[in-house]
Write an enzyme that holds these catalytic residues in place. Structure first.
Site, PDB file in Angstrom:
ATOM      1  N   LYS A 166     126.382  60.485 112.091  1.00 24.21           N
ATOM      2  CA  LYS A 166     125.721  61.430 111.200  1.00 24.21           C
ATOM      3  C   LYS A 166     125.791  62.790 111.874  1.00 24.21           C
ATOM      4  CE  LYS A 166     121.307  62.420 109.019  1.00 24.21           C
ATOM      5  NZ  LYS A 166     119.972  61.882 108.727  1.00 24.21           N
ATOM      6  N   LYS A 219     128.746  60.241 107.721  1.00 28.71           N
ATOM      7  CA  LYS A 219     128.005  61.173 106.864  1.00 28.71           C
ATOM      8  C   LYS A 219     128.050  62.558 107.461  1.00 28.71           C
ATOM      9  CE  LYS A 219     123.268  62.074 105.638  1.00 28.71           C
ATOM     10  NZ  LYS A 219     121.897  61.703 105.819  1.00 28.71           N
TER      11      LYS A 219
HETATM   12  C1  PBG Z   1     117.251  61.896 106.998  1.00 30.82           C
HETATM   13  C2  PBG Z   1     118.285  62.011 105.976  1.00 30.82           C
HETATM   14  C3  PBG Z   1     118.932  63.172 105.584  1.00 30.82           C
HETATM   15  C4  PBG Z   1     119.823  62.813 104.579  1.00 30.82           C
HETATM   16  C5  PBG Z   1     119.708  61.436 104.373  1.00 30.82           C
HETATM   17  N1  PBG Z   1     118.764  60.957 105.279  1.00 30.82           N
HETATM   18  C6  PBG Z   1     118.723  64.590 105.947  1.00 30.82           C
HETATM   19  C7  PBG Z   1     118.791  65.121 107.285  1.00 30.82           C
HETATM   20  O1  PBG Z   1     119.213  64.495 108.270  1.00 30.82           O
HETATM   21  O2  PBG Z   1     118.361  66.268 107.376  1.00 30.82           O
HETATM   22  C8  PBG Z   1     120.715  63.772 103.876  1.00 30.82           C
HETATM   23  C9  PBG Z   1     121.337  63.310 102.629  1.00 30.82           C
HETATM   24  C10 PBG Z   1     121.938  64.364 101.796  1.00 30.82           C
HETATM   25  O3  PBG Z   1     122.056  65.557 102.150  1.00 30.82           O
HETATM   26  O4  PBG Z   1     122.320  63.999 100.680  1.00 30.82           O
HETATM   27  N2  PBG Z   1     116.265  61.018 106.694  1.00 30.82           N
END
Ligand code: PBG
Length: 293
Positions: A166, A219
């Protein structure tokens, strides 16, 4: 001759649930449902042929530790009980950022830094409470080191989708608006990945495999197609990609201006993510995709 096809079975629809419903006319995929409207939305998705959802809870109140995340009467837990009894795979995002007053994905320790190890215990509690409320699959998205292993130890039989790679991405902007989870200070670069690195992503995947993940996830998706491909070639586990809020919002905004055709651009984007090697995709287009296919 076509090598890649889109099948609704390979898509997961994100669902946001909070105390009040909140329509989002510009980004309907990021609208917020209340406990009262959630069931009807789920019925509609099932009717359209959608097979799976990933649930995000936005609590009424937040605190330093994010205790709403593991409360048995927390928003996600109530929503899970509401969603039972349908032919729908229930995945939950396991993270503290929607529940902490500071918006970070873990508890804050010394020097305003996230305390990795203290956070593991809270994530494990959260995952357990989700399963007890009826979640079928948990997806830890916090990026703390060791969280897959900690959850695996607590929940030996629950499938885990690991947000393995991520990235610290600007493309989460609309999500953070919708989930009210922007960090109040600092940023997430201490625990999310540097966009410049692909070998590091493979090391993160390797780690999650060894800790017992059932699915690896990359992601965001579109700016990281090479990472999806590299993970596909290296690992045998099912691979997911998260087509994040900013990727969806860019196309929506351009389409609203008449710069491009939304449906074509979305289908092309989703096809590219699958072509790169993702077995399934979390996408805000899932509901619309059901009518397009
Ligand atoms: C964190 C989380 C995030 C997203 C999914 N789970 C945001 C982050 O890390 O700030 C982002 C998903 C998206 O932008 O569609 N719980």
């Amino acid at each position: 001759m076509r090598e890649t096809r889109l099948d609704l079975d390979d898509f997961v629809m994100p669902l946001f649930v909070g105390p009040e419903p909140l329509a989002n006319a510009d980004l309907p995929g990021l609208a917020r449902h209340s406990l009262e409207t959630l069931g009807a939305e789920a019925d509609e998705l099932v009717g359209l042929g959608v097979k799976a959802v990933i649930l995000f809870g936005i609590p009424d109140e937040k605190d330093e530790e994010g205790s709403g995340a593991w409360d048995e009467d927390g928003i996600a837990q109530q929503a899970l009980r509401e969603l039972q009894g349908r032919d729908l795979v229930l995945i939950t995002d396991v993270c503290l950022c929607e529940y902490t007053s500071h918006g970070h994905c873990g508890v804050i320790g010394e020097g305003d830094e996230v305390d990795n190890d203290a956070t593991l215990e809270l994530l494990t509690r959260t995952a357990r409470s989700h399963v007890e409320a009826g979640a079928h699959v948990v997806a830890p998205s916090d990026m703390m080191d060791g969280r897959v292993g900690a959850i695996r130890e607590e929940l030996p039989d629950t499938p885990i989708i690991a947000y393995s790679a991520k990235y610290a991405s600007a493309f989460y902007g609309p999500f953070r608006e919708a989930a009210e989870s922007a960090p109040a200070f600092g940023d997430r670069r201490g625990y999310q990945m540097d966009p410049a690195n692909v070998r590091e992503a493979l090391r993160e995947c390797e780690q999650d495999v060894s800790e017992g993940a059932d699915v690896l996830m990359i992601k965001p998706a579109l700016p990281y197609l090479d990472v999806i491909r590299a993970a596909r070639e290296r690992f045998d586990l099912p691979l997911a990609a998260y087509n994040v809020s900013g990727e969806y919002a860019m196309v929506k905004a351009a389409a609203a201006k008449g710069f491009l055709d939304e449906r074509q651009a979305a289908l092309e984007s989703l096809t590219a993510i699958k072509r790169a090697g993702a077995d399934f995709v979390i996408s805000y287009w899932t509901k619309e995709l059901a009518s397009w296919l």
